[in-house]
Write an enzyme that holds these catalytic residues in place. Sequence first.
Site, PDB file in Angstrom:
ATOM      1  N   SER A 176      61.616  22.269  72.039  1.00 34.25           N
ATOM      2  CA  SER A 176      60.860  21.031  71.878  1.00 34.25           C
ATOM      3  C   SER A 176      60.844  20.195  73.145  1.00 34.25           C
ATOM      4  O   SER A 176      60.122  19.200  73.215  1.00 34.25           O
ATOM      5  CB  SER A 176      61.523  20.169  70.809  1.00 34.25           C
ATOM      6  N   HIS A 227      55.325  26.500  71.895  1.00 35.81           N
ATOM      7  CA  HIS A 227      55.875  25.425  71.062  1.00 35.81           C
ATOM      8  C   HIS A 227      55.024  25.168  69.810  1.00 35.81           C
ATOM      9  O   HIS A 227      53.967  24.527  69.881  1.00 35.81           O
ATOM     10  CB  HIS A 227      55.986  24.151  71.915  1.00 35.81           C
ATOM     11  N   GLU A 240      51.664  24.206  71.549  1.00 32.85           N
ATOM     12  CA  GLU A 240      51.667  23.837  72.971  1.00 32.85           C
ATOM     13  C   GLU A 240      52.087  25.059  73.776  1.00 32.85           C
ATOM     14  O   GLU A 240      53.110  25.685  73.450  1.00 32.85           O
ATOM     15  CB  GLU A 240      52.677  22.714  73.237  1.00 32.85           C
ATOM     16  N   ASN A 290      56.041  15.738  71.936  1.00 32.98           N
ATOM     17  CA  ASN A 290      57.318  15.036  71.758  1.00 32.98           C
ATOM     18  C   ASN A 290      57.541  13.913  72.772  1.00 32.98           C
ATOM     19  O   ASN A 290      58.332  13.001  72.525  1.00 32.98           O
ATOM     20  CB  ASN A 290      58.481  16.027  71.789  1.00 32.98           C
TER      21      ASN A 290
HETATM   22  C1  LIG Z   1      59.717  18.239  66.811  1.00 33.66           C
HETATM   23  C2  LIG Z   1      58.753  19.101  67.510  1.00 33.66           C
HETATM   24  O1  LIG Z   1      59.144  19.781  68.446  1.00 33.66           O
HETATM   25  C3  LIG Z   1      57.301  19.121  67.216  1.00 33.66           C
HETATM   26  C4  LIG Z   1      56.903  18.839  65.823  1.00 33.66           C
HETATM   27  O2  LIG Z   1      56.785  19.709  65.012  1.00 33.66           O
HETATM   28  S1  LIG Z   1      56.688  17.229  65.461  1.00 33.66           S
HETATM   29  C5  LIG Z   1      56.305  17.213  63.745  1.00 33.66           C
HETATM   30  C6  LIG Z   1      54.864  17.496  63.512  1.00 33.66           C
HETATM   31  N1  LIG Z   1      54.597  17.458  62.109  1.00 33.66           N
HETATM   32  C7  LIG Z   1      54.182  16.358  61.485  1.00 33.66           C
HETATM   33  O3  LIG Z   1      53.954  15.330  62.106  1.00 33.66           O
HETATM   34  C8  LIG Z   1      54.034  16.493  60.015  1.00 33.66           C
HETATM   35  C9  LIG Z   1      53.620  15.194  59.368  1.00 33.66           C
HETATM   36  N2  LIG Z   1      53.443  15.399  57.934  1.00 33.66           N
HETATM   37  C10 LIG Z   1      52.328  15.975  57.416  1.00 33.66           C
HETATM   38  O4  LIG Z   1      51.392  16.326  58.119  1.00 33.66           O
HETATM   39  C11 LIG Z   1      52.286  16.112  55.915  1.00 33.66           C
HETATM   40  O5  LIG Z   1      53.175  15.197  55.340  1.00 33.66           O
HETATM   41  C12 LIG Z   1      52.619  17.564  55.423  1.00 33.66           C
HETATM   42  C13 LIG Z   1      51.529  18.509  55.902  1.00 33.66           C
HETATM   43  C14 LIG Z   1      53.967  18.065  55.915  1.00 33.66           C
HETATM   44  C15 LIG Z   1      52.681  17.555  53.918  1.00 33.66           C
HETATM   45  O6  LIG Z   1      51.483  17.048  53.451  1.00 33.66           O
HETATM   46  P1  LIG Z   1      51.347  16.290  52.047  1.00 33.66           P
HETATM   47  O7  LIG Z   1      49.909  15.998  51.864  1.00 33.66           O
HETATM   48  O8  LIG Z   1      52.326  15.195  51.999  1.00 33.66           O
HETATM   49  O9  LIG Z   1      51.901  17.275  51.002  1.00 33.66           O
HETATM   50  P2  LIG Z   1      51.217  18.454  50.246  1.00 33.66           P
HETATM   51  O10 LIG Z   1      49.850  18.109  49.733  1.00 33.66           O
HETATM   52  O11 LIG Z   1      52.257  18.868  49.273  1.00 33.66           O
HETATM   53  O12 LIG Z   1      51.083  19.558  51.376  1.00 33.66           O
HETATM   54  C16 LIG Z   1      49.942  19.768  52.179  1.00 33.66           C
HETATM   55  C17 LIG Z   1      49.978  21.230  52.576  1.00 33.66           C
HETATM   56  O13 LIG Z   1      51.177  21.475  53.355  1.00 33.66           O
HETATM   57  C18 LIG Z   1      51.948  22.515  52.752  1.00 33.66           C
HETATM   58  N3  LIG Z   1      53.358  22.216  53.038  1.00 33.66           N
HETATM   59  C19 LIG Z   1      53.992  21.052  52.806  1.00 33.66           C
HETATM   60  N4  LIG Z   1      55.268  21.137  53.252  1.00 33.66           N
HETATM   61  C20 LIG Z   1      55.418  22.376  53.763  1.00 33.66           C
HETATM   62  C21 LIG Z   1      56.509  23.060  54.371  1.00 33.66           C
HETATM   63  N5  LIG Z   1      57.693  22.485  54.568  1.00 33.66           N
HETATM   64  N6  LIG Z   1      56.310  24.339  54.767  1.00 33.66           N
HETATM   65  C22 LIG Z   1      55.127  24.956  54.597  1.00 33.66           C
HETATM   66  N7  LIG Z   1      54.052  24.345  54.039  1.00 33.66           N
HETATM   67  C23 LIG Z   1      54.203  23.077  53.636  1.00 33.66           C
HETATM   68  C24 LIG Z   1      51.563  22.461  51.299  1.00 33.66           C
HETATM   69  O14 LIG Z   1      51.762  23.697  50.666  1.00 33.66           O
HETATM   70  C25 LIG Z   1      50.071  22.138  51.369  1.00 33.66           C
HETATM   71  O15 LIG Z   1      49.365  23.322  51.671  1.00 33.66           O
HETATM   72  P3  LIG Z   1      47.817  23.517  51.272  1.00 33.66           P
HETATM   73  O16 LIG Z   1      47.024  22.449  51.968  1.00 33.66           O
HETATM   74  O17 LIG Z   1      47.511  24.886  51.790  1.00 33.66           O
HETATM   75  O18 LIG Z   1      47.730  23.424  49.808  1.00 33.66           O
HETATM   76  N1  LIG Z   2      62.438  20.986  63.704  1.00 34.67           N
HETATM   77  C1  LIG Z   2      61.239  20.832  64.220  1.00 34.67           C
HETATM   78  O1  LIG Z   2      60.420  20.070  63.697  1.00 34.67           O
HETATM   79  C2  LIG Z   2      60.854  21.598  65.451  1.00 34.67           C
HETATM   80  C3  LIG Z   2      61.785  22.270  66.180  1.00 34.67           C
HETATM   81  N2  LIG Z   2      61.407  22.969  67.299  1.00 34.67           N
HETATM   82  C4  LIG Z   2      62.393  23.708  68.081  1.00 34.67           C
HETATM   83  O2  LIG Z   2      62.632  24.944  67.435  1.00 34.67           O
HETATM   84  C5  LIG Z   2      63.986  25.351  67.660  1.00 34.67           C
HETATM   85  C6  LIG Z   2      64.655  25.563  66.311  1.00 34.67           C
HETATM   86  O3  LIG Z   2      64.604  24.360  65.575  1.00 34.67           O
HETATM   87  P1  LIG Z   2      64.793  24.347  63.996  1.00 34.67           P
HETATM   88  O4  LIG Z   2      64.240  25.589  63.410  1.00 34.67           O
HETATM   89  O5  LIG Z   2      64.322  23.027  63.534  1.00 34.67           O
HETATM   90  O6  LIG Z   2      66.385  24.372  63.910  1.00 34.67           O
HETATM   91  P2  LIG Z   2      67.313  24.846  62.713  1.00 34.67           P
HETATM   92  O7  LIG Z   2      68.604  24.146  62.891  1.00 34.67           O
HETATM   93  O8  LIG Z   2      66.574  24.766  61.418  1.00 34.67           O
HETATM   94  O9  LIG Z   2      67.477  26.410  63.008  1.00 34.67           O
HETATM   95  C7  LIG Z   2      68.097  26.931  64.136  1.00 34.67           C
HETATM   96  C8  LIG Z   2      68.556  28.328  63.772  1.00 34.67           C
HETATM   97  O10 LIG Z   2      69.030  28.978  64.955  1.00 34.67           O
HETATM   98  C9  LIG Z   2      70.210  29.656  64.598  1.00 34.67           C
HETATM   99  N3  LIG Z   2      71.005  29.970  65.761  1.00 34.67           N
HETATM  100  C10 LIG Z   2      71.912  29.189  66.417  1.00 34.67           C
HETATM  101  N4  LIG Z   2      72.449  29.882  67.439  1.00 34.67           N
HETATM  102  C11 LIG Z   2      71.879  31.117  67.422  1.00 34.67           C
HETATM  103  C12 LIG Z   2      72.047  32.291  68.213  1.00 34.67           C
HETATM  104  N5  LIG Z   2      72.901  32.325  69.218  1.00 34.67           N
HETATM  105  N6  LIG Z   2      71.317  33.378  67.905  1.00 34.67           N
HETATM  106  C13 LIG Z   2      70.427  33.359  66.880  1.00 34.67           C
HETATM  107  N7  LIG Z   2      70.239  32.281  66.086  1.00 34.67           N
HETATM  108  C14 LIG Z   2      70.957  31.176  66.364  1.00 34.67           C
HETATM  109  C15 LIG Z   2      70.892  28.705  63.634  1.00 34.67           C
HETATM  110  O11 LIG Z   2      71.900  29.380  62.924  1.00 34.67           O
HETATM  111  P3  LIG Z   2      73.105  28.516  62.236  1.00 34.67           P
HETATM  112  O12 LIG Z   2      72.443  27.665  61.220  1.00 34.67           O
HETATM  113  O13 LIG Z   2      73.945  29.570  61.669  1.00 34.67           O
HETATM  114  O14 LIG Z   2      73.713  27.726  63.367  1.00 34.67           O
HETATM  115  C16 LIG Z   2      69.714  28.303  62.754  1.00 34.67           C
HETATM  116  O15 LIG Z   2      69.476  29.266  61.732  1.00 34.67           O
HETATM  117  C17 LIG Z   2      64.616  24.255  68.520  1.00 34.67           C
HETATM  118  O16 LIG Z   2      64.510  24.613  69.866  1.00 34.67           O
HETATM  119  C18 LIG Z   2      63.751  23.038  68.202  1.00 34.67           C
HETATM  120  O17 LIG Z   2      63.750  22.082  69.208  1.00 34.67           O
HETATM  121  C19 LIG Z   2      60.100  23.032  67.704  1.00 34.67           C
HETATM  122  C20 LIG Z   2      59.130  22.408  66.985  1.00 34.67           C
HETATM  123  C21 LIG Z   2      59.437  21.594  65.826  1.00 34.67           C
END
Ligand SMILES: CC(=O)CC(=O)SCCNC(=O)CCNC(=O)[C@H](O)C(C)(C)COP(=O)(O)OP(=O)(O)OC[C@H]1O[C@@H](n2cnc3c(N)ncnc32)[C@H](O)[C@@H]1OP(=O)(O)O
Ligand SMILES: NC(=O)C1=CN([C@@H]2O[C@H](COP(=O)(O)OP(=O)(O)OC[C@H]3O[C@@H](n4cnc5c(N)ncnc54)[C@H](OP(=O)(O)O)[C@@H]3O)[C@@H](O)[C@H]2O)C=CC1
Length: 291
Positions: A119, A140, A152, A190
Amino acid sequence: MDIQKIGIVGAGQMGNGIAHVCALAGYDVILNDISQDSLDAAMTTVRKNLERQVSREKITQADQDATLGRISTTLRLPDLGATDLVIEAATERETVKQAIFEDLLPHLQPHTILTSNTSSISITRLASRTDRPEKFMGFHFMNPVPIMKLVELIRGIATDEPTFSACRKVVERLGKTAATAEDFPAFIVNRILMPMINEAVYTLYEGVGNVKSIDESMKLGANHPMGPLELADFIGLDTCLAIMNVLHDGLADTKYRPCPLLTKYVEAGWLGRKTERGFYDYRQNPPVPTR
Ligand SMILES: CC(=O)CC(=O)SCCNC(=O)CCNC(=O)[C@H](O)C(C)(C)COP(=O)(O)OP(=O)(O)OC[C@H]1O[C@@H](n2cnc3c(N)ncnc32)[C@H](O)[C@@H]1OP(=O)(O)O
Ligand SMILES: NC(=O)C1=CN([C@@H]2O[C@H](COP(=O)(O)OP(=O)(O)OC[C@H]3O[C@@H](n4cnc5c(N)ncnc54)[C@H](OP(=O)(O)O)[C@@H]3O)[C@@H](O)[C@H]2O)C=CC1
């Protein structure tokens, strides 16, 4: 370059989603984790999400069966040796990712492209510790992977054009849209999203609002699908904190200082949904705000 077999390291919430979309698009997938429980939980989630897609008539039962048939799991990194593309999606910690690459590299074929779903961490720095910086890049995905349209793509300083175009083709085959980001801390999404989440935690920390009022304000007042604290719980508070630390260290600007309250939640092990407690307590239904 024709990619057919994809290895995924880390079977957490991102790894299982990446396995799901890659296998649904027809790739053979091998999913690795250090824990069998995580692999089992990942396959349960993939099955559940595919079932939901079948029930909503997005895919057929035959698609579900074929998708599950294309995913295998392993605790052994050497089993990823025969892949054409590896997507590392383990915990957001640079030392963890580096150790994975060190263990994996001796088993990879020379043509294999190595990518990270990080991320925030520098792609150039991760690449420089491998034997193939020109075949290394950032891949990403966004959470939840089966739903979010964006990927990304981040080139490191040495990434070559065939590697970039091979990854872009994979994104297209997944039915997603690629956005190219330069390799600076936390890339595009991010860099913008995480300071907003951190600011929401400051708003809570300073008592400007409580969890409910902050999330409701941003949902109803800014039309965000989730409130920032709900979204932080969804992403994982450990991941949010790790990203803020990369921004703070990498850009050397105090405006990225992680909120001490975010640090406190992570220190408590209250990491959000994945540990059933964060800004909300998910052990109760509906979840109850913890502040
Ligand atoms: C941290 C990083 O590195 C980068 C990132 O990822 S940053 C995070 C980016 N993501 C966001 O910002 C998500 C923001 N949230 C949302 O867009 C919405 O709340 C959401 C899509 C997650 C759920 O939407 P909602 O309208 O509240 O719920 P809901 O109607 O139940 O779900 C919409 C769809 O998402 C699916 N869904 C919801 N949660 C899910 C999950 N955890 N996994 C898989 N599918 C999921 C549902 O099945 C539904 O699918 P369909 O449209 O095909 O029927
Ligand atoms: N969460 C998010 O919304 C997003 C996350 N990311 C990125 O994706 C990556 C994973 O995040 P996320 O899935 O949320 O994290 P989670 O904590 O859900 O999952 C990480 C997984 O990696 C496993 N793990 C740790 N060390 C090792 C290793 N040495 N070999 C193999 N597996 C290992 C962990 O195992 P254990 O649980 O046993 O430690 C766990 O199952 C990160 O780099 C994060 O920044 C990118 C986009 C969105």
